[in-house]
Design an enzyme around this catalytic site. Structure first.
Site, PDB file in Angstrom:
ATOM      1  N   LYS A   1      83.686 108.671  17.266  1.00 11.14           N
ATOM      2  CA  LYS A   1      82.658 107.709  16.842  1.00 11.14           C
ATOM      3  C   LYS A   1      81.621 108.327  15.905  1.00 11.14           C
ATOM      4  O   LYS A   1      80.827 107.596  15.303  1.00 11.14           O
ATOM      5  CB  LYS A   1      81.984 107.093  18.065  1.00 11.14           C
ATOM      6  CG  LYS A   1      82.945 106.273  18.938  1.00 11.14           C
ATOM      7  CD  LYS A   1      82.222 105.647  20.123  1.00 11.14           C
ATOM      8  CE  LYS A   1      83.165 104.788  20.948  1.00 11.14           C
ATOM      9  NZ  LYS A   1      83.909 105.537  21.977  1.00 11.14           N
TER      10      LYS A   1
ATOM     11  N   SER B   1      78.520 104.606  23.992  1.00 11.28           N
ATOM     12  CA  SER B   1      79.872 104.938  23.552  1.00 11.28           C
ATOM     13  C   SER B   1      80.796 103.733  23.617  1.00 11.28           C
ATOM     14  O   SER B   1      81.958 103.836  24.018  1.00 11.28           O
ATOM     15  CB  SER B   1      80.446 106.087  24.394  1.00 11.28           C
ATOM     16  OG  SER B   1      81.573 106.650  23.770  1.00 11.28           O
TER      17      SER B   1
ATOM     18  N   LYS C   1      77.039 112.979  20.147  1.00 13.99           N
ATOM     19  CA  LYS C   1      78.055 112.132  20.768  1.00 13.99           C
ATOM     20  C   LYS C   1      78.869 112.892  21.805  1.00 13.99           C
ATOM     21  O   LYS C   1      79.324 114.008  21.561  1.00 13.99           O
ATOM     22  CB  LYS C   1      79.015 111.584  19.689  1.00 13.99           C
ATOM     23  CG  LYS C   1      79.896 110.470  20.182  1.00 13.99           C
ATOM     24  CD  LYS C   1      79.114 109.203  20.451  1.00 13.99           C
ATOM     25  CE  LYS C   1      79.852 108.267  21.391  1.00 13.99           C
ATOM     26  NZ  LYS C   1      79.949 108.742  22.788  1.00 13.99           N
TER      27      LYS C   1
ATOM     28  N   SER D   1      85.837 110.276  22.379  1.00 17.24           N
ATOM     29  CA  SER D   1      84.819 109.435  21.738  1.00 17.24           C
ATOM     30  C   SER D   1      83.982 110.144  20.690  1.00 17.24           C
ATOM     31  O   SER D   1      83.153 109.514  20.026  1.00 17.24           O
ATOM     32  CB  SER D   1      83.891 108.825  22.803  1.00 17.24           C
ATOM     33  OG  SER D   1      84.525 107.738  23.427  1.00 17.24           O
TER      34      SER D   1
END
Length: 400
Positions: free
Chosen positions: A78, A135, A241, A75
């Site tokens: 992102k 997320s 993140k 993730s």
């Protein structure tokens, strides 16, 4: 005879040492003295498969470990999704109040999600919360479709941005990081993406929040808790993140600010969240305890004048659009630090706003510490013949 015997032994010894490679007791810092590298001699992330520690303001790399290995980013993907979103906001192509409608495809995303229903609408502001804090894979796809019309078209934009940033270890196949063929990045590239994202200050509102709500006034409120626990437990941490898949293991691109410094730390392939958070905290501690920032120019400082040939203006002041600084090890003298503005003698009009017109070079003694590109702050069109005639005629009758 003895001399021949000794020479033979010496040759054998040299061959053995050469075969063994570098002596293990030599530190990374010692190995890099000739290159002027500031890479830390200690292993700050022993549990990570790949890692990097960078000063966000100058881009100086403090520590790295297998930083160019191409790995699944989970993730952390992102970060690029958020970067393209905030760019669209800053350029006026999106507004935070714009409605984003979830398609059936977006709502079908598994893994981390904010449980969008097909046809459900949320604002860009709410979608960013869902991406940065929870997320949300579904929110990421919905946002991609809003910006580019489809996820595949958005992924094309992601890969275009990769090329624009000069990244060599990255290729995206989706916008959320779910396992996919030909989807990879590196700690180095993620650090550069993170540095670029941090130039858009609005993102910290989302990545630095620990908890919030979606659908707060509805019958089904959704409580958001940031997957990055450092924003609560590490002083100064405000992003960016997390990521996890069975293939990628535990990943994190984190940032923290303290004492005028902003750190970016990226770890990939950590064995668990405890080790991931502990090692990133240790990386931050190392940078903040060992380094300081030396400011050369602050935003708004006038740093030079560009001469323009045949433009509506004959001169253009150049001002600092960002803080120009260098990173120094604490205890190291600042003597001998100087800077030089390097500009062409003149530039022919037209000049476009944002056009690179020179550079600012920072030295310590004769060593170059950092170079910054200098860009024009405004358009300077080419002057018409009458304006050029008056300028030439005026100069003929000017008395010094």
């Amino acid at each position: 005879m003895r001399k021949m015997h000794f020479a033979t032994m010496l040759i054998v010894l040299c061959v053995v040492v050469s075969a063994l490679g570098p002596i293990s007791g030599v530190s990374a810092e010692e190995k890099s003295k000739d290159s002027g590298s500031k890479i830390a001699a200690v292993d700050l992330a022993p549990g990570a498969r790949s890692a990097i520690l960078m000063d966000a303001n100058t881009g100086t790399v403090i520590y790295e470990k297998n930083s160019h290995d191409k790995l699944p980013p989970a993730s952390i993907t992102k970060i690029m999704t958020m970067l393209l979103t905030v760019e669209a906001l800053d350029e006026g192509r999106l507004q935070l109040t714009d409605k984003v409608r979830a398609s059936e495809y977006a709502a079908s995303m598994g893994g981390s999600q904010i449980f969008l229903e097909p046809g459900e609408e949320m604002t860009v502001d709410e979608m960013l919360k869902g991406i940065a804090m929870a997320s949300g894979n579904d929110a990421s796809v919905a946002m991609a479709e809003k910006i580019a019309g489809s996820e595949s078209a958005f992924v094309d934009l992601m890969n275009q941005k990769v090329e624009e940033l000069g990244l060599k270890d990255t290729h995206f196949a989706n916008c959320n990081g779910l396992p996919a063929e030909n989807h990879y990045s590196s700690a180095h590239d993620i650090a550069v993406m993170s540095q670029e994202l941090l130039k858009h200050e609005r993102i910290i509102k989302y990545t630095g929040s620990y908890q919030d709500y979606l659908r707060k006034d509805s019958t089904k409120p959704f409580w958001l808790v940031n997957t990055n626990k450092l924003v609560r437990f590490y002083t100064g941490a405000d992003g960016l993140k997390t990521g996890y898949t069975a293939e990628a293991k535990f990943c994190l691109s984190a940032t923290a600010a303290r004492d005028g410094l902003r750190a970016v730390a990226v770890v990939l392939g950590e064995p668990n969240t405890k080790t991931r958070n502990s090692e990133v905290s240790g990386m931050f501690d190392y940078l903040f305890s060992q380094y300081k920032v030396h400011t050369i120019h602050k935003v708004g400082d006038t740093i030079g004048t560009l001469k323009i040939e045949k433009g509506v203006k004959s001169e253009l002041p150049l001002t600092a659009k960002e803080t120009y600084s260098v990173l120094l090890k604490k205890g190291v003298t600042q003597e001998g630090i100087r800077n030089q503005v390097v500009l062409p003698e003149n530039v022919k009009a037209p000049v476009a706003a944002g056009q690179t017109v020179g550079k600012l070079v920072v030295y310590q003694g004769t060593n170059v510490l950092k170079e910054y590109e200098l860009k024009a702050g405004e358009d300077v069109p080419k002057a018409g013949w009458w304006k050029l005639f008056k300028r030439t005629a005026g100069s003929l009758f000017t008395i010094d």
